[in-house]
Design a protein around this motif. Structure first.
Motif, mmCIF file in Angstrom:
data_model
loop_
_atom_site.group_PDB
_atom_site.id
_atom_site.type_symbol
_atom_site.label_atom_id
_atom_site.label_comp_id
_atom_site.label_asym_id
_atom_site.label_seq_id
_atom_site.Cartn_x
_atom_site.Cartn_y
_atom_site.Cartn_z
ATOM 1 N N ARG A 31 0.809 -1.216 0.000
ATOM 2 C CA ARG A 31 0.000 0.000 0.000
ATOM 3 C C ARG A 31 0.844 1.268 0.000
ATOM 4 O O ARG A 31 0.568 2.219 -0.747
ATOM 5 C CB ARG A 31 -0.925 0.005 1.227
ATOM 6 C CG ARG A 31 -1.953 1.138 1.226
ATOM 7 C CD ARG A 31 -2.677 1.212 2.550
ATOM 8 N NE ARG A 31 -1.786 1.707 3.612
ATOM 9 C CZ ARG A 31 -2.098 1.668 4.904
ATOM 10 N NH1 ARG A 31 -3.245 1.126 5.305
ATOM 11 N NH2 ARG A 31 -1.245 2.144 5.803
ATOM 12 N N ASP A 32 1.897 1.294 0.842
ATOM 13 C CA ASP A 32 2.650 2.533 1.069
ATOM 14 C C ASP A 32 4.046 2.535 0.460
ATOM 15 O O ASP A 32 4.677 3.583 0.396
ATOM 16 C CB ASP A 32 2.769 2.803 2.575
ATOM 17 C CG ASP A 32 1.414 2.913 3.251
ATOM 18 O OD1 ASP A 32 0.459 3.325 2.572
ATOM 19 O OD2 ASP A 32 1.314 2.582 4.453
ATOM 20 N N GLY A 33 4.541 1.368 0.047
ATOM 21 C CA GLY A 33 5.898 1.290 -0.476
ATOM 22 C C GLY A 33 6.884 0.867 0.590
ATOM 23 O O GLY A 33 6.598 0.915 1.797
ATOM 24 N N TYR A 34 8.063 0.475 0.150
ATOM 25 C CA TYR A 34 9.078 -0.041 1.084
ATOM 26 C C TYR A 34 9.605 1.062 1.990
ATOM 27 O O TYR A 34 9.641 0.919 3.220
ATOM 28 C CB TYR A 34 10.217 -0.669 0.290
ATOM 29 C CG TYR A 34 11.325 -1.224 1.151
ATOM 30 C CD1 TYR A 34 11.225 -2.501 1.697
ATOM 31 C CD2 TYR A 34 12.464 -0.472 1.434
ATOM 32 C CE1 TYR A 34 12.236 -3.014 2.499
ATOM 33 C CE2 TYR A 34 13.473 -0.980 2.238
ATOM 34 C CZ TYR A 34 13.357 -2.247 2.770
ATOM 35 O OH TYR A 34 14.358 -2.753 3.574
ATOM 36 N N LEU A 35 10.019 2.170 1.424
ATOM 37 C CA LEU A 35 10.638 3.229 2.222
ATOM 38 C C LEU A 35 9.668 3.852 3.211
ATOM 39 O O LEU A 35 10.051 4.224 4.325
ATOM 40 C CB LEU A 35 11.219 4.313 1.306
ATOM 41 C CG LEU A 35 12.519 3.977 0.579
ATOM 42 C CD1 LEU A 35 12.949 5.147 -0.283
ATOM 43 C CD2 LEU A 35 13.617 3.623 1.575
ATOM 44 N N ALA A 36 8.412 3.993 2.814
ATOM 45 C CA ALA A 36 7.428 4.676 3.658
ATOM 46 C C ALA A 36 6.901 3.791 4.785
ATOM 47 O O ALA A 36 6.160 4.274 5.652
ATOM 48 C CB ALA A 36 6.268 5.167 2.809
ATOM 49 N N THR A 37 7.271 2.533 4.814
ATOM 50 C CA THR A 37 6.801 1.605 5.847
ATOM 51 C C THR A 37 7.909 1.376 6.871
ATOM 52 O O THR A 37 9.029 1.025 6.506
ATOM 53 C CB THR A 37 6.396 0.259 5.218
ATOM 54 O OG1 THR A 37 5.355 0.477 4.268
ATOM 55 C CG2 THR A 37 5.912 -0.702 6.277
ATOM 56 N N SER A 38 7.577 1.595 8.142
ATOM 57 C CA SER A 38 8.569 1.415 9.205
ATOM 58 C C SER A 38 8.248 0.179 10.034
ATOM 59 O O SER A 38 7.116 -0.308 10.056
ATOM 60 C CB SER A 38 8.586 2.642 10.120
ATOM 61 O OG SER A 38 7.389 2.707 10.890
ATOM 62 N N MET A 39 9.257 -0.308 10.738
ATOM 63 C CA MET A 39 9.055 -1.445 11.631
ATOM 64 C C MET A 39 8.117 -1.071 12.776
ATOM 65 O O MET A 39 7.379 -1.922 13.276
ATOM 66 C CB MET A 39 10.402 -1.941 12.162
ATOM 67 C CG MET A 39 11.322 -2.496 11.070
ATOM 68 S SD MET A 39 10.695 -4.019 10.326
ATOM 69 C CE MET A 39 11.662 -5.245 11.207
ATOM 70 N N ASP A 40 8.118 0.189 13.191
ATOM 71 C CA ASP A 40 7.188 0.646 14.224
ATOM 72 C C ASP A 40 5.746 0.501 13.747
ATOM 73 O O ASP A 40 4.868 0.041 14.494
ATOM 74 C CB ASP A 40 7.457 2.117 14.577
ATOM 75 C CG ASP A 40 8.706 2.294 15.432
ATOM 76 O OD1 ASP A 40 9.023 1.372 16.207
ATOM 77 O OD2 ASP A 40 9.359 3.342 15.321
ATOM 78 N N GLN A 41 5.482 0.919 12.507
ATOM 79 C CA GLN A 41 4.137 0.792 11.948
ATOM 80 C C GLN A 41 3.707 -0.671 11.859
ATOM 81 O O GLN A 41 2.555 -1.017 12.155
ATOM 82 C CB GLN A 41 4.090 1.422 10.548
ATOM 83 C CG GLN A 41 4.194 2.926 10.527
ATOM 84 C CD GLN A 41 4.319 3.432 9.107
ATOM 85 O OE1 GLN A 41 5.173 2.974 8.332
ATOM 86 N NE2 GLN A 41 3.473 4.394 8.738
ATOM 87 N N ILE A 42 4.626 -1.513 11.436
ATOM 88 C CA ILE A 42 4.323 -2.939 11.307
ATOM 89 C C ILE A 42 3.985 -3.537 12.665
ATOM 90 O O ILE A 42 3.007 -4.270 12.821
ATOM 91 C CB ILE A 42 5.503 -3.674 10.649
ATOM 92 C CG1 ILE A 42 5.654 -3.231 9.185
ATOM 93 C CG2 ILE A 42 5.326 -5.193 10.736
ATOM 94 C CD1 ILE A 42 6.951 -3.655 8.535
ATOM 95 N N ALA A 43 4.780 -3.202 13.692
ATOM 96 C CA ALA A 43 4.526 -3.721 15.032
ATOM 97 C C ALA A 43 3.159 -3.272 15.540
ATOM 98 O O ALA A 43 2.389 -4.073 16.087
ATOM 99 C CB ALA A 43 5.639 -3.263 15.984
ATOM 100 N N ALA A 44 2.846 -1.987 15.348
ATOM 101 C CA ALA A 44 1.573 -1.457 15.832
ATOM 102 C C ALA A 44 0.399 -2.125 15.120
ATOM 103 O O ALA A 44 -0.596 -2.517 15.756
ATOM 104 C CB ALA A 44 1.528 0.051 15.635
ATOM 105 N N ALA A 45 0.493 -2.274 13.802
ATOM 106 C CA ALA A 45 -0.609 -2.862 13.035
ATOM 107 C C ALA A 45 -0.789 -4.344 13.343
ATOM 108 O O ALA A 45 -1.899 -4.870 13.279
ATOM 109 C CB ALA A 45 -0.366 -2.657 11.542
#
Length: 214
Positions: A31-45
């Motif tokens: 959805r957002d691309g590789y660079l725009a996605t952080s490990m923090d976002q992944i953990a939260a989701a």
């Protein structure tokens, strides 16, 4: 987008968490691309701690690599099994048509198209991911086709000098038209199933017109 693959019943809690991370990360990357996605976002989701994410995956690149590998193998495995039975074909025209339709159907899945775009977009920064996608996807299929075509040529079912080149020809005669359209024109340009079958059938016929013995 197609639904992500879910953990099967009986998996451990750790395995379920790992699968949840993969599912969420795949959705965010696409959805957002590789660079725009952080490990923090992944953990939260994924509703897990950042420490849990890093315990399962060393870094973002490792996580992305596993998503690429898993998605491509999910597509390639059924096709590889179909190719493996090709040398024993008693009706090559019909079996090549079935294989062509299966190949186009698998490769044209929205999730696979989105991942292909993302990998191409990151190829300059992470060329190894592009190589991985090719080796586990198109490269694997083409190598399997080359071996099958060589066996068929030994039975005088095909006439060819270069099995690898013949495999490349089959692969791209079948896929190039719909794949290029979907890659370049957006998700709304995915042909309907009847059109995909028509492209597959025409590609298989063009291949046989060149490689079937006179």
């Amino acid at each position: 987008m197609t639904e992500p693959i879910r953990a099967s019943d009986g998996q451990t809690r750790t395995a379920r968490k790992r699968q949840a991370i993969l599912d969420v990360a795949s959705t965010l990357f696409l959805r957002d691309g590789y660079l725009a996605t952080s490990m923090d976002q992944i953990a939260a989701a994924a509703a897990v701690s950042k420490q849990t994410v890093y315990k399962q995956f060393t870094d973002k690149q490792s996580l992305f690599r596993e998503i690429v590998t898993g998605t491509v193998e999910l597509v390639s495995d059924p096709v590889a099994r179909q190719v493996a039975s090709l040398p024993d074909s008693s009706d090559l025209e019909a079996d090549l048509q079935k294989l062509a339709r299966a190949l186009v159907s698998q490769v044209s899945q929205p999730r696979v198209i989105q991942l292909r775009r993302l990998v191409i977009g990151e190829a300059g920064r992470f060329p190894e991911l592009g190589r991985l996608f090719y080796q586990r996807g198109p490269g694997r299929t083409i190598d399997a086709l080359a071996a099958a075509f060589e066996s068929l040529a030994a039975r005088n079912q095909l006439r060819l000098d270069d099995p690898q080149l013949a495999a490349e020809h089959f692969n791209w005669l079948v896929m190039s038209i719909p794949l290029n359209r979907m890659m370049l024109c957006g998700d709304t340009e995915r042909p309907d199933p009847a059109a995909l079958d028509r492209y597959a059938d025409a590609g298989a016929q063009a291949f046989l017109a060149s490689y079937r013995p006179n």
